[in-house]
Design a protein around this motif. Structure first.
Motif, PDB file in Angstrom:
ATOM      1  N   GLY A 154       0.802  -1.228   0.000  1.00 30.21           N
ATOM      2  CA  GLY A 154       0.000   0.000   0.000  1.00 30.21           C
ATOM      3  C   GLY A 154       0.825   1.264   0.000  1.00 30.21           C
ATOM      4  N   LEU A 155       0.301   2.291   0.659  1.00 29.62           N
ATOM      5  CA  LEU A 155       0.793   3.661   0.547  1.00 29.62           C
ATOM      6  C   LEU A 155       0.950   4.277   1.943  1.00 29.62           C
ATOM      7  CD1 LEU A 155      -1.816   4.625  -2.202  1.00 29.62           C
ATOM      8  CD2 LEU A 155       0.571   3.950  -2.585  1.00 29.62           C
ATOM      9  N   ALA A 156       1.894   5.056   2.180  1.00 30.91           N
ATOM     10  CA  ALA A 156       3.082   5.295   1.375  1.00 30.91           C
ATOM     11  C   ALA A 156       4.247   4.513   1.991  1.00 30.91           C
ATOM     12  CB  ALA A 156       3.412   6.783   1.381  1.00 30.91           C
ATOM     13  N   THR A 157       5.118   3.968   1.160  1.00 34.83           N
ATOM     14  CA  THR A 157       6.252   3.163   1.636  1.00 34.83           C
ATOM     15  C   THR A 157       7.014   3.841   2.771  1.00 34.83           C
ATOM     16  OG1 THR A 157       6.565   2.654  -0.703  1.00 34.83           O
ATOM     17  CG2 THR A 157       8.259   1.864   0.807  1.00 34.83           C
ATOM     18  N   ASP A 158       7.200   5.168   2.639  1.00 34.49           N
ATOM     19  CA  ASP A 158       8.061   5.902   3.565  1.00 34.49           C
ATOM     20  C   ASP A 158       7.301   6.551   4.720  1.00 34.49           C
ATOM     21  OD1 ASP A 158       6.931   7.252   1.449  1.00 34.49           O
ATOM     22  OD2 ASP A 158       8.643   8.540   1.052  1.00 34.49           O
ATOM     23  N   ARG A 183       4.166   2.100  -2.926  1.00 38.50           N
ATOM     24  CA  ARG A 183       4.804   3.282  -3.512  1.00 38.50           C
ATOM     25  C   ARG A 183       4.977   4.325  -2.419  1.00 38.50           C
ATOM     26  NH1 ARG A 183       5.024   0.113  -6.899  1.00 38.50           N
ATOM     27  NH2 ARG A 183       4.833   0.290  -9.161  1.00 38.50           N
ATOM     28  N   GLY A 184       6.024   5.203  -2.600  1.00 44.36           N
ATOM     29  CA  GLY A 184       6.321   6.184  -1.566  1.00 44.36           C
ATOM     30  C   GLY A 184       6.241   7.614  -2.046  1.00 44.36           C
ATOM     31  N   LEU A 185       6.172   8.535  -1.094  1.00 45.75           N
ATOM     32  CA  LEU A 185       6.207   9.966  -1.432  1.00 45.75           C
ATOM     33  C   LEU A 185       7.620  10.352  -1.872  1.00 45.75           C
ATOM     34  CD1 LEU A 185       4.034  11.533   1.402  1.00 45.75           C
ATOM     35  CD2 LEU A 185       3.771  12.026  -1.034  1.00 45.75           C
ATOM     36  N   ASP A 186       8.609   9.736  -1.255  1.00 47.18           N
ATOM     37  CA  ASP A 186      10.026   9.936  -1.560  1.00 47.18           C
ATOM     38  C   ASP A 186      10.447  11.396  -1.450  1.00 47.18           C
ATOM     39  OD1 ASP A 186      12.439   8.836  -1.889  1.00 47.18           O
ATOM     40  OD2 ASP A 186      12.320   8.566  -4.064  1.00 47.18           O
TER      41      ASP A 186
END
Ligand code: VGL
Length: 209
Positions: A154-158, A183-186
């Motif tokens: 899911g969201l967000a990886t970070d 997926r991440g905001l990164d």
């Protein structure tokens, strides 16, 4: 290396915050977020147990930049429990942005855990609010159900995935990150830092075949 996924009755897929506001066109859109939907749907078919989390915020949430005149999204403020990022208003209770992505096919999910509904505390982890001490109750639910290992997607990886995975270890679950389903905001390398922190905490990171 790719791993063949073969979950057992004590394994659970924990799907974090796959909601419209984090996806394309949403208030806090995460790059390529929509790409998690297809792998999550595919991987979910292998699991006997699925739980979803849903960010569920009151409009007056303290961590919305809109509620701090003169402040902008992604500024940092200091609260009693520490430094906290300000966000665009997102996942407001009952709004379309708070709904799950319409492409998710997870009607078998056994629990939808809402978090972030206390206006004074931000909420990333599925287990604890950002004060690190207010529990959501998920740990007890999973333990009573005999769950031992969590697969996270899911969201967000970070942010929410990271904190959920770290808290899963803190609560003594085994934890596996399904990387292609996140997926991440990164922000300034935060995805790489998150993966490193997860590895350091004993979380396995899998690419599935
Ligand atoms: C999230 C930032 C703010 C997340 C939620 O779901 O990762 N990130 N609220």
């Amino acid at each position: 290396m790719k791993t063949v996924l073969c979950p057992d009755a004590h394994d659970l897929l924990l799907v974090i915050d796959v909601q419209n506001d984090f996806c394309a066109g949403g208030a806090l859109a995460i790059p390529s977020a929509d790409a998690v939907v297809a792998p999550i749907n595919r991987l979910a078919q292998c699991f006997a147990h699925i739980v979803l989390t849903q960010d569920w915020r009151p409009a007056d949430h303290w961590n919305f930049a809109d509620n701090h005149p003169g402040r902008r999204p992604f500024d940092t403020i200091h609260l009693a429990y520490g430094a906290q990022a300000l966000w665009p208003s997102h996942c407001v209770q009952g709004s379309r942005g708070a709904d799950f992505h319409p492409g998710l096919r997870l009607s078998r999910a056994e629990l939808i855990l809402r978090k972030g509904y206390r206006s004074g505390i931000d909420s990333y982890s599925a287990f604890y609010e950002n004060d690190r001490s207010t529990p959501t109750g998920l740990s007890g639910y999973l333990k009573e159900r005999g769950i031992r290992r969590l697969f996270l997607a899911g969201l967000a990886t970070d942010y929410c995935v990271l904190y959920s995975a770290l808290d899963a270890r803190r609560e003594r679950f085994q934890a596996v990150l399904l990387e292609e389903a996140c997926r991440g905001l990164d922000i300034e390398g935060s995805v790489a830092k998150a993966l490193q922190a997860m590895r350091g905490a004993g979380i396995d990171i899998w690419q599935t075949a």
